[in-house]
Scaffold this active site. Structure first.
Site, PDB file in Angstrom:
ATOM      1  N   VAL A  40      44.950  45.626  39.120  1.00 37.76           N
ATOM      2  CA  VAL A  40      45.657  44.484  38.634  1.00 37.76           C
ATOM      3  C   VAL A  40      44.643  43.254  38.084  1.00 37.76           C
ATOM      4  O   VAL A  40      45.257  42.369  37.457  1.00 37.76           O
ATOM      5  CB  VAL A  40      46.517  43.827  39.676  1.00 37.76           C
ATOM      6  CG1 VAL A  40      45.577  43.098  40.674  1.00 37.76           C
ATOM      7  CG2 VAL A  40      47.817  43.093  39.141  1.00 37.76           C
ATOM      8  N   TYR A  41      43.406  43.123  38.328  1.00 34.86           N
ATOM      9  CA  TYR A  41      42.597  42.277  37.940  1.00 34.86           C
ATOM     10  C   TYR A  41      42.299  42.177  36.554  1.00 34.86           C
ATOM     11  O   TYR A  41      41.985  43.495  35.702  1.00 34.86           O
ATOM     12  CB  TYR A  41      41.115  42.392  38.717  1.00 34.86           C
ATOM     13  CG  TYR A  41      40.988  42.259  39.792  1.00 34.86           C
ATOM     14  CD1 TYR A  41      42.026  41.532  40.617  1.00 34.86           C
ATOM     15  CD2 TYR A  41      39.936  42.699  40.640  1.00 34.86           C
ATOM     16  CE1 TYR A  41      41.754  41.327  42.040  1.00 34.86           C
ATOM     17  CE2 TYR A  41      39.776  42.371  41.999  1.00 34.86           C
ATOM     18  CZ  TYR A  41      40.643  41.805  42.644  1.00 34.86           C
ATOM     19  OH  TYR A  41      40.759  41.498  44.119  1.00 34.86           O
ATOM     20  N   SER A  42      43.091  41.227  35.825  1.00 33.50           N
ATOM     21  CA  SER A  42      42.808  41.136  34.182  1.00 33.50           C
ATOM     22  C   SER A  42      43.269  42.518  33.654  1.00 33.50           C
ATOM     23  O   SER A  42      42.876  42.691  32.487  1.00 33.50           O
ATOM     24  CB  SER A  42      41.378  40.949  33.820  1.00 33.50           C
ATOM     25  OG  SER A  42      40.803  39.798  34.347  1.00 33.50           O
ATOM     26  N   ASP A  43      44.585  42.597  34.188  1.00 30.12           N
ATOM     27  CA  ASP A  43      45.461  43.894  33.504  1.00 30.12           C
ATOM     28  C   ASP A  43      44.581  45.059  33.423  1.00 30.12           C
ATOM     29  O   ASP A  43      44.639  45.830  32.404  1.00 30.12           O
ATOM     30  CB  ASP A  43      45.817  43.456  32.084  1.00 30.12           C
ATOM     31  CG  ASP A  43      47.065  44.217  31.568  1.00 30.12           C
ATOM     32  OD1 ASP A  43      47.590  44.856  32.330  1.00 30.12           O
ATOM     33  OD2 ASP A  43      47.232  44.168  30.452  1.00 30.12           O
ATOM     34  N   GLY A  44      43.717  45.261  34.231  1.00 27.89           N
ATOM     35  CA  GLY A  44      43.036  46.547  34.289  1.00 27.89           C
ATOM     36  C   GLY A  44      41.538  46.678  33.495  1.00 27.89           C
ATOM     37  O   GLY A  44      40.766  47.412  33.656  1.00 27.89           O
TER      38      GLY A  44
END
Length: 327
Positions: free
Chosen positions: A60-64
């Site tokens: 989920v970090y920065s949308d992958g």
């Protein structure tokens, strides 16, 4: 660099883990303060040069894009067998049904997406990012077991949850002969010590490696109380963590400054040294957006706090509301 076994496993990890939430495209996801790929790569390279072999990220970090940046950098700078890559699953990756959570469908889909972004055939540690109240723990644990048996993860771990939930997951795995969690990534620092009440004792008794996130309380322990950073100004989640206990927390920060001044070292080294000395912590997860953040983290390994210093640091603490994203 020092290395330890992760809990009761045979896996050797550096005593410092590099958390990679800061490395991601700022226009993707919900963290506008993150650094893009060109800015991020030198930090991953420096971590490797300092002997850090343990890297933690999440889908989920920065949308992958964090996984993508970390995966490419580690492929360019290190041999795959020499590094320990950890990622996480639970957060929502797309709108609509089955776009997040810990269902069998979500886990088996998201591990493949993470591996593709990381550019690797397996991760060393696959962690559930939070507890899922909407999925039976039996379904989650069996799916994670199948991920391990498929060779897509070497070990599995958990993160912030209540001790009874973690014990329930451990018992479920043992009862069914499934792969057991080997690590707990929880919220622990001098400003938030509620994990000492039950979770740390549980982990010690069960041989679980503890890899705390935010050991510097999102930087609050490394600077004057009223000083801010670009991240602290934009970090909405971080702003919710300390509002109710500001008076006592300020005193703790002042004590960190006092001990650091006596020793002639930066505050971050003192605050991190406290976490490193807390049993059964294996490897605190530190963020690094400036080169000296990594230097301070490694230097903290040499800071051995005395019993008197520990008492001084801990004395102002007051009980806190349950924090850290627990359901």
């Amino acid at each position: 660099m020092e290395y330890v076994k992760l809990g009761s496993t045979g896996l050797d990890v550096s005593r410092i883990c590099l958390g990679c939430m800061s490395y991601g495209e700022p226009d993707r996801g919900g963290h506008a303060w993150t650094m893009g790929e060109e800015q991020s790569r030198p930090f991953i390279r420096k971590a490797l040069d300092l002997g850090i072999n343990f890297f933690d990220t999440a889908n989920v970090y920065s949308d992958g894009t964090s996984e993508e940046i970390v995966g490419r950098a580690l492929k360019d700078f290190a041999k795959r067998d020499d590094v320990v890559i950890a990622t996480k699953v639970h957060g929502r990756m797309r709108p609509g049904p089955n776009g997040g959570g810990l269902s069998r469908k979500a886990i088996l889909s998201e591990i493949d997406h993470s591996l593709k972004r990381l550019g690797t055939d397996y991760v060393d540690l696959y962690q559930i990012h939070r507890w899922d109240n909407h999925t039976p723990i039996e379904e989650t644990m069996e799916a994670l077991h199948d991920v391990v048996k498929a060779g897509k993860a070497r070990y599995i771990g958990a993160s912030s949850m209540y001790a009874w939930q973690f014990l329930s997951a451990l018992h479920t795995a043992e009862r069914n002969g499934w792969t057991r969690f080997v690590s707990m990534q929880n919220y622990l620092n001098l400003l938030y010590r509620e994990e000492e009440r039950e979770m740390l004792q549980l982990c010690k008794a069960q041989g679980i490696g503890v890899i705390p996130w935010s050991p510097l309380a999102r930087g609050r322990l490394s600077r004057d109380w009223d000083e801010t950073s670009e991240r602290s100004m934009a970090d909405e989640f971080g702003k919710t963590l300390y509002a109710a206990t500001a008076e006592a927390d300020r005193k703790v920060v002042e004590r960190v400054g006092e001990v650091a001044a006596r020793r002639g070292v930066p505050r971050a080294q003192v605050a991190l040294a406290w976490v490193l000395q807390k049993e059964p912590v294996s490897s605190p997860i530190i963020g690094a957006t400036k080169a000296y953040h990594l230097d301070d983290a490694v230097a903290a390994l040499s800071v051995k706090l005395t019993a008197e210093e520990v008492t001084l640091l801990e004395e102002p603490y007051v009980p806190h509301p349950v924090l850290g994203g627990l359901n």
